[in-house]
Design a protein around this motif. Structure first.
Motif, mmCIF file in Angstrom:
data_model
loop_
_atom_site.group_PDB
_atom_site.id
_atom_site.type_symbol
_atom_site.label_atom_id
_atom_site.label_comp_id
_atom_site.label_asym_id
_atom_site.label_seq_id
_atom_site.Cartn_x
_atom_site.Cartn_y
_atom_site.Cartn_z
ATOM 1 N N ASN A 1 0.854 -1.182 0.000
ATOM 2 C CA ASN A 1 0.000 0.000 0.000
ATOM 3 C C ASN A 1 0.891 1.233 0.000
ATOM 4 O O ASN A 1 1.776 1.359 0.842
ATOM 5 N N THR A 2 0.696 2.131 -0.948
ATOM 6 C CA THR A 2 1.488 3.366 -1.003
ATOM 7 C C THR A 2 0.566 4.563 -0.929
ATOM 8 O O THR A 2 -0.411 4.658 -1.668
ATOM 9 N N GLN A 3 0.866 5.465 -0.002
ATOM 10 C CA GLN A 3 0.121 6.711 0.128
ATOM 11 C C GLN A 3 1.093 7.869 -0.071
ATOM 12 O O GLN A 3 2.279 7.742 0.216
ATOM 13 N N ILE A 4 0.588 8.976 -0.539
ATOM 14 C CA ILE A 4 1.414 10.169 -0.753
ATOM 15 C C ILE A 4 0.932 11.262 0.198
ATOM 16 O O ILE A 4 -0.250 11.604 0.212
ATOM 17 N N LEU A 5 1.840 11.778 0.989
ATOM 18 C CA LEU A 5 1.528 12.904 1.865
ATOM 19 C C LEU A 5 2.065 14.171 1.218
ATOM 20 O O LEU A 5 3.238 14.246 0.872
ATOM 21 N N THR A 6 1.207 15.169 1.061
ATOM 22 C CA THR A 6 1.600 16.451 0.474
ATOM 23 C C THR A 6 1.232 17.575 1.428
ATOM 24 O O THR A 6 0.068 17.682 1.846
ATOM 25 N N THR A 7 2.199 18.399 1.788
ATOM 26 C CA THR A 7 1.953 19.512 2.697
ATOM 27 C C THR A 7 1.572 20.756 1.891
ATOM 28 O O THR A 7 1.818 20.821 0.682
ATOM 29 N N PRO A 8 0.959 21.756 2.541
ATOM 30 C CA PRO A 8 0.539 22.964 1.812
ATOM 31 C C PRO A 8 1.679 23.690 1.103
ATOM 32 O O PRO A 8 1.440 24.390 0.117
ATOM 33 N N ASP A 9 2.921 23.534 1.605
ATOM 34 C CA ASP A 9 4.038 24.230 0.954
ATOM 35 C C ASP A 9 4.658 23.411 -0.178
ATOM 36 O O ASP A 9 5.710 23.749 -0.695
ATOM 37 N N GLY A 10 4.000 22.312 -0.533
ATOM 38 C CA GLY A 10 4.417 21.568 -1.714
ATOM 39 C C GLY A 10 5.308 20.369 -1.462
ATOM 40 O O GLY A 10 5.632 19.626 -2.384
ATOM 41 N N GLU A 11 5.728 20.152 -0.201
ATOM 42 C CA GLU A 11 6.514 18.961 0.102
ATOM 43 C C GLU A 11 5.620 17.726 -0.018
ATOM 44 O O GLU A 11 4.486 17.725 0.467
ATOM 45 N N SER A 12 6.134 16.686 -0.633
ATOM 46 C CA SER A 12 5.371 15.443 -0.719
ATOM 47 C C SER A 12 6.312 14.259 -0.626
ATOM 48 O O SER A 12 7.483 14.355 -1.016
ATOM 49 N N TYR A 13 5.816 13.167 -0.098
ATOM 50 C CA TYR A 13 6.640 11.961 0.001
ATOM 51 C C TYR A 13 5.760 10.730 0.096
ATOM 52 O O TYR A 13 4.621 10.791 0.578
ATOM 53 N N PRO A 14 6.283 9.583 -0.381
ATOM 54 C CA PRO A 14 5.506 8.348 -0.321
ATOM 55 C C PRO A 14 5.634 7.671 1.041
ATOM 56 O O PRO A 14 6.679 7.743 1.702
ATOM 57 N N ILE A 15 4.560 7.027 1.445
ATOM 58 C CA ILE A 15 4.545 6.178 2.629
ATOM 59 C C ILE A 15 4.199 4.783 2.137
ATOM 60 O O ILE A 15 3.074 4.532 1.694
ATOM 61 N N MET A 16 5.172 3.877 2.159
ATOM 62 C CA MET A 16 5.016 2.530 1.622
ATOM 63 C C MET A 16 4.834 1.531 2.758
ATOM 64 O O MET A 16 5.617 1.512 3.704
ATOM 65 N N LEU B 1 12.186 20.137 15.913
ATOM 66 C CA LEU B 1 11.797 20.921 14.745
ATOM 67 C C LEU B 1 10.939 20.055 13.839
ATOM 68 O O LEU B 1 10.870 18.834 13.989
ATOM 69 N N PHE B 2 10.255 20.718 12.896
ATOM 70 C CA PHE B 2 9.495 20.005 11.881
ATOM 71 C C PHE B 2 10.405 19.784 10.678
ATOM 72 O O PHE B 2 10.943 20.734 10.107
ATOM 73 N N HIS B 3 10.607 18.520 10.316
ATOM 74 C CA HIS B 3 11.479 18.181 9.186
ATOM 75 C C HIS B 3 10.895 16.927 8.540
ATOM 76 O O HIS B 3 10.986 15.830 9.094
ATOM 77 N N GLN B 4 10.271 17.102 7.383
ATOM 78 C CA GLN B 4 9.582 15.990 6.733
ATOM 79 C C GLN B 4 10.585 15.024 6.095
ATOM 80 O O GLN B 4 11.586 15.452 5.513
#
Length: 356
Positions: A2-17, A158-161
């Motif tokens: 299962n792969t999900q994509i998280l995208t933050t309002p500032d445009g950062e995105s990454y997969p969660i596998m 700190l917040f660091h994606q």
């Protein structure tokens, strides 16, 4: 998988596998995201003997140059001292801004590695590979990183994606019942907040046969919240359900009570308090308490309301004379409430009082 994509309002995105056998594919999955580079793998003394060799082998086969650093297992490693040691390990490995750190372990390793990656060279990339249910359903997703200070839990951070989260469900096979219960607490929390189907798995289903669904549902809920509020200015505060009391309990026990078990007690406290104050039905209150107990989680608190309130007043969630708490209104719906710190002891006292 299962792969999900998280995208933050500032445009950062990454997969969660999420799936079985992903540790053996770590190099392949990472090479889909970045060209070969240096990787500093951080793990702990419990996880490294189990999984580090296979992850390193996979990364090297994909062309990555890997260094490793192992910290002692346990909450004591979430410290400024150990953070300094990890930063020195980054420097010794000559990491640059084109390189990355990899957290292989539970929440402590993930928090520590993410914080170090966010500080080193003013920020390098990192990846999460959670090996506990607690980290898989919560800590590895969302970019919160921190270490503890003498005056409180997670006070420096700190917040660091991450650039990716790779969750191999096979790692759950080596967890103890206590560790599985820790993760269950955070998954049940997500169910109470906004996923009745997830709550139902723990209330009347078979969690041991539903690992991928549990993780996927919990991650989907958290990813949706983080997408709206990456830096906890509003709706993300919901994720602190039970945590104000829980952090106080952890500190009062000198971290002898693990995070998930403390969160369970914290949720029991606010659940009873919400029922007593007419915000939550007695039936829903009883269902939440029974579901926690069904997962071998505690619902009784060994500390007084005054003891917890004193610690919570120092908590990072306290702003000036107010503190934000999360109160359940139904299974699947909670509210954010700001109250005077002076009122917190009374809230805890209501939650410590057994309901009929």
């Amino acid at each position: 998988m299962n792969t999900q994509i998280l995208t933050t309002p500032d445009g950062e995105s990454y997969p969660i596998m999420i799936g079985s056998g992903l540790m053996n594919q770590a190099g392949e999955k990472l090479s889909e995201l970045t060209a070969p580079c240096r990787v500093m793998l951080i793990s702990d003394t419990n996880v490294a003997p189990l999984y580090m060799e296979r992850v390193v082998k996979s990364l090297e086969a994909a062309g990555f140059t890997v260094s490793t650093h192992v910290v002692n297992a346990g909450e004591e490693s979430k410290s400024v001292r150990v953070l300094g040691e990890v930063l020195e390990a980054f420097a010794e490995a000559h990491l640059t801004r084109t390189d990355l750190a990899l957290a292989l372990g539970g929440g402590v390793v993930g928090d520590l590695t993410g914080f170090a990656a966010g500080c080193y060279l003013r920020g390098i990339r990192f990846m999460q590979m959670p090996t506990t249910l607690l980290s898989a359903v919560d800590a590895s997703v969302g970019g919160k990183t921190a270490v503890n200070l003498q005056h409180g839990k997670n006070l420096a951070g700190l917040f660091h994606q991450p650039i990716a989260v790779i969750c191999d469900t096979d790692a759950l096979d080596t967890l103890t019942p206590h560790e599985l219960a820790d993760g269950a607490a955070e998954a049940i929390k997500s169910g109470i907040l906004g996923d009745e189907a997830l709550f139902a798995i723990y209330e009347s289903g078979t969690p041991s046969e539903s690992a991928e669904e549990i993780i996927s549902r919990a991650v989907a809920y958290k990813a949706n919240i983080v997408t709206q509020d990456p830096k906890e200015q509003g709706v993300r505060k919901l994720l602190n359900l039970g945590h104000t009391a829980a952090h106080a309990i952890e500190i009062l026990s000198d971290f002898g009570i693990s995070h998930g078990h403390a969160v369970a007690v914290g949720m029991a406290i606010v659940t009873r308090a919400a029922a007593k104050r007419g915000l939550l039905s007695q039936d829903a209150c009883d269902r939440i308490l029974c579901t926690l107990e069904r997962s071998s989680l505690p619902v009784a608190c060994p500390y007084t309301a005054a003891q917890m309130a004193k610690i919570a007043a120092l908590d990072k969630k306290a702003a000036a004379k107010d503190i934000t708490v999360i109160l359940p209104e139904a299974i699947g719906r909670c509210r954010i409430e700001k109250m005077p710190i002076a009122s917190l002891e009374a809230l805890f006292a209501d939650g410590l009082e057994e309901t009929a």
